[in-house]
Enzyme design. Structure first.
Site, short mmCIF file in Angstrom:
data_model
loop_
_atom_site.label_atom_id
_atom_site.label_comp_id
_atom_site.label_asym_id
_atom_site.label_seq_id
_atom_site.Cartn_x
_atom_site.Cartn_y
_atom_site.Cartn_z
N GLN A 63 105.45 38.02 57.69
CA GLN A 63 105.24 37.06 58.77
C GLN A 63 106.24 35.92 58.70
O GLN A 63 106.23 35.04 59.54
CB GLN A 63 103.83 36.47 58.67
N PHE B 78 97.73 38.96 59.28
CA PHE B 78 96.52 38.13 59.13
C PHE B 78 96.69 36.99 58.13
O PHE B 78 95.71 36.44 57.65
CB PHE B 78 95.30 38.98 58.76
N ARG C 140 92.96 22.17 55.31
CA ARG C 140 92.44 22.62 56.60
C ARG C 140 90.93 22.87 56.54
O ARG C 140 90.23 22.72 57.55
CB ARG C 140 93.18 23.86 57.12
N ARG D 221 94.03 34.19 58.33
CA ARG D 221 93.50 33.82 59.65
C ARG D 221 92.42 32.72 59.59
O ARG D 221 91.33 32.95 59.10
CB ARG D 221 92.89 35.06 60.29
N PHE E 181 92.91 29.96 57.81
CA PHE E 181 93.63 29.14 56.83
C PHE E 181 92.74 28.06 56.23
O PHE E 181 93.09 26.88 56.20
CB PHE E 181 94.84 28.52 57.55
N THR F 198 99.69 21.84 59.86
CA THR F 198 99.50 20.49 59.34
C THR F 198 100.73 20.04 58.56
O THR F 198 100.89 18.86 58.30
CB THR F 198 98.23 20.41 58.48
N ALA G 201 99.25 30.10 61.80
CA ALA G 201 98.58 28.96 62.42
C ALA G 201 98.38 29.15 63.92
O ALA G 201 98.33 28.19 64.67
CB ALA G 201 99.33 27.66 62.13
N GLU H 107 93.68 32.49 65.62
CA GLU H 107 92.65 32.18 64.64
C GLU H 107 91.30 31.75 65.22
O GLU H 107 90.27 32.12 64.68
CB GLU H 107 93.16 31.06 63.71
#
Lengths: 768, 489
Positions: free
Chosen positions: A204, A235, A317, A349, A351, A448, A517, A719
């Site tokens: 990814q 994922f 998160r 997914r 996070f 973030t 994200a 997500e």
């Protein structure tokens, strides 16, 4: 032509759908192997924690077909692949083994079978050290945190708690989750001249793989190319975890100057790569007689594994979402990212968000059962609202549409009548009990890590009018490529068929962010649009110059342009522009506006906007065995103004089922020695077709559009729907609670396997 | 004198393949992907659980060509001798474009990442051949052996139910060429014993059951491989050598089901799928249980004899067969002996089977009048999961009293085992709730289960005890005491 085929907001099949169904879609393992290709395989630790006393690889080297081995000593550059630069994530450890299943060496052989068999020949002597496997054991043993913890606070939590008419304290244990992408990790490296190497990776985050390979080889990033055509699922599991495989393949390819492929088997993939973080959350909630929350105090301890990896942002998160959709007048949330002797946990997914959201929902449940009220009432009483719209991280919720979403779903799912029916059915005292729950989600969109919110794209218009589209995002099934192509089709007003979507490669767009994200379309769609606009403005300029018109008189119509009174086909204009030496290629760029985050202060606007949704689930539970079925699910989800409703719907449905799996049958089970015993689909159970609800009504909130100026006013979708699976968990909880007349919150831990459900039933029966 | 052929012969899509160098442990999947570069067939787990490697294998069953979906990852290459292997690359529509199954999948957005898709397409193709207009439950059952991590399955199920709208059978290659393929397979079946090897890793396919008995008696150290649904994992997961291996999946003589006047005789080589119809006729209570054994691909390959001979404490068939008073026929050379099934299981990993002896058949006596049956399997995930525990109940009631009880559990001990103390508590007792409560209370005398990743000891015991309550609720009170799946008749 009145309308272009494949413009924004149209339903369009995945661009690779035909290739998928005919087996023609190429994944990394399908790439033809040049003559001389070698295969690498990893040798793993069989101890959770210990000092490496001796590593005897003589038998490995002597095994049939073996070309050589790679250990920590063979690493030409840095022995570190930590994605955040924390320096705690070696390719191969030098002295200390930190988890059962940690890769210790790689063997390279003429076939994969030979490499696998050879790897098993290693004689490794490890002097065991005491280990801690879960966050509580780690705290007990005085283990450190793998990264700095975070505290979010607002108001005065002690005072708020003291002033609250009621208080509840509780603990919730939340299990992790394996990604179980159907295509496991793989990397295939081809050596080039000088220091060059090309790596095909299932990743990814090709830019990170590129940087890590360069780092490990000790060469500049420009020497390394990473290519990703598509993944068989990601994922989050391929955001950092591919680094190891990419690095090993590249090292071996350079060392032996031959192509080298590494593909762990499923068990090794599951044992040696990170997963969703398990959490133990200790919460205290103060509330009034109406169920309004006054204060929340929560500590979130996470099983991070042996290294930091992404545990910092993940545990952050969790805190960012520990409010879910609710206003906490006084709040303090603290993370404890604990080091443990387990595989280093990573992105998955949501996070960390799902683990935060489920604790918020647990507190709602606690209040509802304590007050004898429908949890939905308690939810509504606590939604962010005027005068109560500030999150624990001091961002104001400006775009809240939950009241409408929940209200509409409540009606369309006939929630009130069905809840009554469930309660009436349960009152008969039958063996099979039912439960129903309607849960919302509010999910913050943006990395973030603020600097990650940037993207690039490259668009070429060839002189035959065909278009090549490239961007920094990766395709893992989510439909990113088709959605970005729709943006381009829309921009040029051409049919999507003429746009070629090409593999992601670090050669075309540099310094990309992970496709993660949920941001893929938001970022890359905007970058692609920027590239298109650059080319379009050159075309407009060309048209103005050649026709003597003003820019306002040039219009892109489907398949053609109107220039003053003239209409000209897109192809014809492109040909003219080329002949007139107009630059028909552009690199686009985008960075998300408005966001900022001060982690030290715990204040800022980390999220550009929020995505919303709600789900209503009904379940049946067998009170003799704890087995259950999900009978019906209704979902209303917000994707803003969808770029491709059918693709977005697929994300909602798939995300929901994956979230349901996390909370029901997917259980990670380590034995006392620290060995993961659920390490393949035979032992680790993700949902099957027969687990999906037979009645599954999924709708997008078609009236919604993003309040912010996102790409075509759409919203991210990867997500947020994952957390809708919490409705199933809570419906199970209600069915369990029925055996004690709903007087007690069952406090189910996750995942709610049939065993946990039965044990909770027995516990509640005992106290009834 | 038995003829020996030193090559395997089979049809792969449109071509005949002849291979002389084949090891016992060579898998069909590696052959397809590495040797043939038919990369549409994927490896997802290499243990028969995800279905990404699903291919069709056509074989002559009593002279008739039958295609079944199987997992290529745990199917040994040698065992496809005489078969027609069909991969996703062979699937085409009448116009050379997409097949109706593929078209439906595209139209309904049944793929996202696409990695599981070829396997799902092949499973749905097999379903479509059997049943062009399947209902929701049939689709769910056909997909028990296929994992998809992206879609959540809803679009796939919709696609499967809508295939007929995307074209009929007229253009289907396999249907069109049935006769030609049947002839070609007949031509391959020369009645010879097949012996092939690779670097000393040797595979034997006996000519018939007599030949098998002789071969195995002569070479008792050989690994006997029927459906390979467990032995496959010995190779793909544990890298064990299985050679010399004797493959018996092709032996028609072991695949016979003989309904007698007093008992049903099921050949050891009968697959779960092949046993289903006859078994359900005689023992309808097994219907749901049977369809929760593994996934479709594994039920097509796995055999009842293999499940028993394997000796696993968590095999699905022994508990329910023991409850039915099954007897086992063992054979060595020309000698046969018979024993009650429960006596076959001596201890963990140890069965009453002599060197060179094999399981030839299972004999199931018809149920006595007045016997109440139940069969239950408890798992973390409802389908395609290995039992945390499994139970077979056969309780005979006469004149309001329990005349006899045979209750066997799997997953509760080192072997599948009868619940002697619980049975004793029931025998002679009145047919009433209290008797079943007493039996449940006696269960800890029978078992001290283990804790593992499938379930804790406490759960196993409590759930097992609760099954006595369930039995009474179902048979004594006529209550709904189970979650309903809505099984098609």
């Amino acid at each position: 032509m009145t309308r272009v085929k494949g413009a924004a907001h149209q339903d369009l099949a995945h661009d690779s759908a035909v290739k998928h169904v005919s087996g023609a879609a190429e994944y990394t393992d399908d790439i033809p192997e040049p003559v001389g290709t070698l295969h690498a395989y990893l040798g793993l630790s069989d101890v959770a924690h210990g000092r490496i006393a001796a590593m005897d690889l003589t038998a490995v080297r002597a095994a049939p077909g073996v070309v050589g081995v790679l250990t920590a000593e063979d690493i030409p550059g840095a022995n570190d692949i930590s994605p955040t630069g924390s320096g705690d994530d070696p390719v191969f450890p030098e002295k200390t083994v930190e988890f059962h299943g940690q890769p210790l060496f790689a063997v390279v052989a003429t076939s994969r079978d030979a490499a696998r068999r050879a790897a098993a020949q290693a004689r490794i002597e490890i002097e065991p050290l005491p280990h801690a496997l879960d966050p509580l054991a780690a705290i007990e043993a005085g283990y450190p945190e793998v990264t700095a913890p975070l505290t979010l606070q607002r108001g005065a939590v002690e005072d708020g708690m003291a002033a609250a008419p009621h208080r509840i304290r509780g603990r919730m244990v939340i299990g992790g989750q394996d990604h179980m992408y159907l295509e496991g990790h793989i990397a295939f490296a081809h050596p080039g001249e000088d220091e060059d190497v090309v790596v095909y990776s299932s990743s990814q985050h090709p830019s990170e793989a590129q940087h890590m390979v360069a780092h490990v080889l000790g060469v500049p990033s420009h020497s390394v190319v990473v290519n990703v055509r598509r993944m068989g699922g990601g994922f989050g599991g391929k955001e950092t975890q591919m680094n190891l495989f990419a690095a090993v393949a590249a090292m071996a390819a350079k060392k032996w100057n031959r192509p080298v492929k590494i593909r762990p088997d499923r068990d090794q993939d599951m044992v040696a790569t990170g997963k969703r973080h398990d959490f133990v959350a200790d919460y205290a909630v103060g509330y009034d007689d109406n169920g309004r929350i006054q204060a929340v105090d929560g500590i979130f301890a996470a099983r991070c594994g042996f290294s930091a990896d992404l545990s910092g942002p993940v545990t952050d998160r969790a805190l960012f979402h520990a409010d879910n959709a609710y206003f906490y007048p006084h709040v303090r949330l603290t993370s404890r990212p604990m080091k443990t002797n387990t595989v280093s946990n990573t992105a998955f997914r949501g996070f960390g968000g799902p683990q935060g959201v489920i604790v918020a929902e647990r507190m709602i449940e606690e209040i509802a059962y304590a007050l004898g009220r429908d949890p939905l009432e308690i939810r509504k009483a606590n939604f962010y609202r005027d005068g109560g719209d500030v999150t624990p991280y001091h961002q104001v919720v400006e775009d809240n549409i939950l009241e409408r979403i929940v209200g509409e779903l409540e009606n369309s799912a006939d929630y009130q009548a069905r809840r009554k029916a469930v309660i009436a059915a349960n009152a008969k005292g039958d063996i099979i009990r039912r439960g129903i729950a309607l849960t919302p989600v509010k999910f913050g969109i943006s990395f973030t890590a603020t600097w990650y919110n940037q993207a690039g794209a490259l668009v070429h218009v060839y002189n035959d009018g065909s278009i090549m589209l490239n961007h920094g995002g990766t395709e893992m099934g989510q439909g990113l490529n088709i959605k970005v192509a729709q943006v381009v089709a829309d921009a040029f007003q051409v049919d999507i068929d003429r746009i070629k979507i090409t593999r992601t490669t670090t050669e075309k767009v540099p310094n990309t962010s992970a496709t993660a994200a949920s941001s893929g379309t938001d970022l890359n769609g905007m970058a692609a649009l920027d590239a298109c606009e650059q080319i379009k403005s050159r075309l407009v300029e060309f048209a103005c110059e050649t026709r003597g018109v003003e820019p306002g008189q040039v219009e892109f119509l489907p398949g053609r342009l109107r220039i003053g009174d003239e209409e000209i086909g897109f192809d014809a204009l492109i040909k003219q522009a080329y002949m007139a030496r107009v630059h028909l290629s552009a690199a686009g760029f985008y960075k998300t506006p408005k966001i900022h985050w001060d982690r030290e202060e715990g204040k800022g606007r980390p999220f550009y906007y929020f995505a919303y949704g709600a789900a209503c689930a009904e379940v049946a539970v067998d009170t003799l065995t704890g087995e259950y079925r999900v009978e019906r699910v209704d979902i209303l989800h917000d994707v803003g103004k969808s770029l491709n409703p059918v693709i977005d719907r697929g994300q909602v449905e798939g995300g929901f089922i994956q979230g349901m799996g996390w909370l029901t049958t997917e259980e990670l089970w380590w034995d006392e020695a620290g060995r993961l015993r659920t390490h393949a689909p035979s032992t680790y159970k993700i949902p099957l077709a027969s687990d999906r609800p037979r009645v599954f009504n999924v709708a997008l909130a078609d009236w919604s559009q993003n309040a912010e100026r996102t790409i075509k006013r759409s919203k991210a979708v990867g997500e947020p729907p994952f957390m809708l699976g919490i409705s199933v968990f809570e419906a199970l909880s209600m069915a369990v609670a029925s055996v004690a007349d709903y007087r007690e919150c069952p406090r189910l831990d996750a995942p709610a396997t049939p065993e946990r459900v039965l044990m909770a039933i027995e516990r509640l029966k005992g106290t009834a | 004198m038995t003829q020996i052929r030193r090559e395997i012969r089979f049809l792969l899509n449109g071509e005949e393949v002849r291979l002389q160098t084949v090891g016992a442990r060579d898998t069909l999947l590696d052959f397809l992907r590495i040797e043939q570069r038919l990369t549409g067939t994927k490896e997802g787990c290499a243990e028969g659980d995800c279905g990404a490697c699903t291919v069709l294998v056509g074989r002559l069953a009593d002279g008739r060509l039958r295609y079944e979906p199987v997992n290529a990852c745990i199917r040994f290459l040698a065992s496809v001798d005489g078969c027609h292997v069909v991969t996703v690359e062979h699937l085409r529509g009448a116009d050379g474009g997409l097949h109706p199954v593929q078209r439906a999948m595209v139209e309904h957005h049944g793929s996202q990442c696409g990695f599981c898709t070829p396997g799902i397409v092949m499973a749905l193709y097999a379903l479509w051949m059997e049943n062009p207009r399947p209902g929701e439950v049939e689709v769910e059952i056909a997909l028990q052996g296929n994992l998809c991590r992206c879609t959540g399955y809803a679009p796939i199920v919709k696609a499967a139910m809508a295939v007929a709208e995307h074209g009929g059978p007229e253009g289907d290659l396999l249907l069109r060429e049935r006769e030609v393929v049947t002839e070609r397979l007949h031509a391959i079946k020369d009645g010879a014993r097949v012996e092939v090897e690779r670097d000393g890793d040797c595979a034997v396919l006996p000519a018939d059951v007599e030949d098998f008995a002789a071969v195995y008696e002569a070479e008792p150290e050989a690994t006997v491989v029927a459906g390979a649904t467990d032995v496959g994992l010995w190779v793909t997961k544990f890298l064990r050598d299985i050679g010399p291996a004797v493959f018996i999946g092709h032996l028609d003589g072991l695949r016979q089901i003989e309904p007698g006047s007093e008992a049903l005789r099921i050949g050891a080589g009968v697959s779960y799928s092949d046993a289903e119809d006859v078994l359900m006729q005689h023992f309808p209570h097994l219907q749901e249980y049977w369809r929760r054994i593994a996934g479709w691909q594994v039920r097509n390959a796995g055999t009842i004899g293999g499940n028993i001979a394997n000796g696993s404490p968590i095999g699905d068939t022994p508990p329910v067969l023991i409850a039915l008073d099954a007897r086992l026929i063992l054979r060595k050379g020309a000698d046969r002996r018979e024993m009650p099934l429960e006596e076959f299981f001596i201890d963990y990993g140890k069965q009453d089977r002599r060197p060179g002896e094999f399981v030839e058949a299972v004999v199931l006596p018809h149920a006595a009048a007045g016997t109440l049956h139940s069969a239950w399997k408890i798992t973390k995930r409802r389908d395609e999961d290995i039992s945390a525990l499994a139970a077979g109940f056969a309780v005979t009631v006469r004149d309001g009293r329990i005349a006899g009880a045979r209750i066997a559990f799997g997953g509760m001990a080192a072997v599948p085992k009868r619940a002697g103390a619980a049975e004793a508590a029931l025998s002679g007792a009145p047919f009433e709730k209290a008797s079943f409560e007493a039996a449940a209370a006696a269960l800890p005398e029978d078992f001290s289960p283990l804790s593992d990743w499938r379930a804790s000891a406490e759960y196993r015991m409590r759930a097992a005890q609760n099954l006595f309550a369930r039995f009474w609720a179902v048979h004594g009170e006529g209550k709904v005491a189970e979650l309903e799946r809505g099984m098609p008749a």
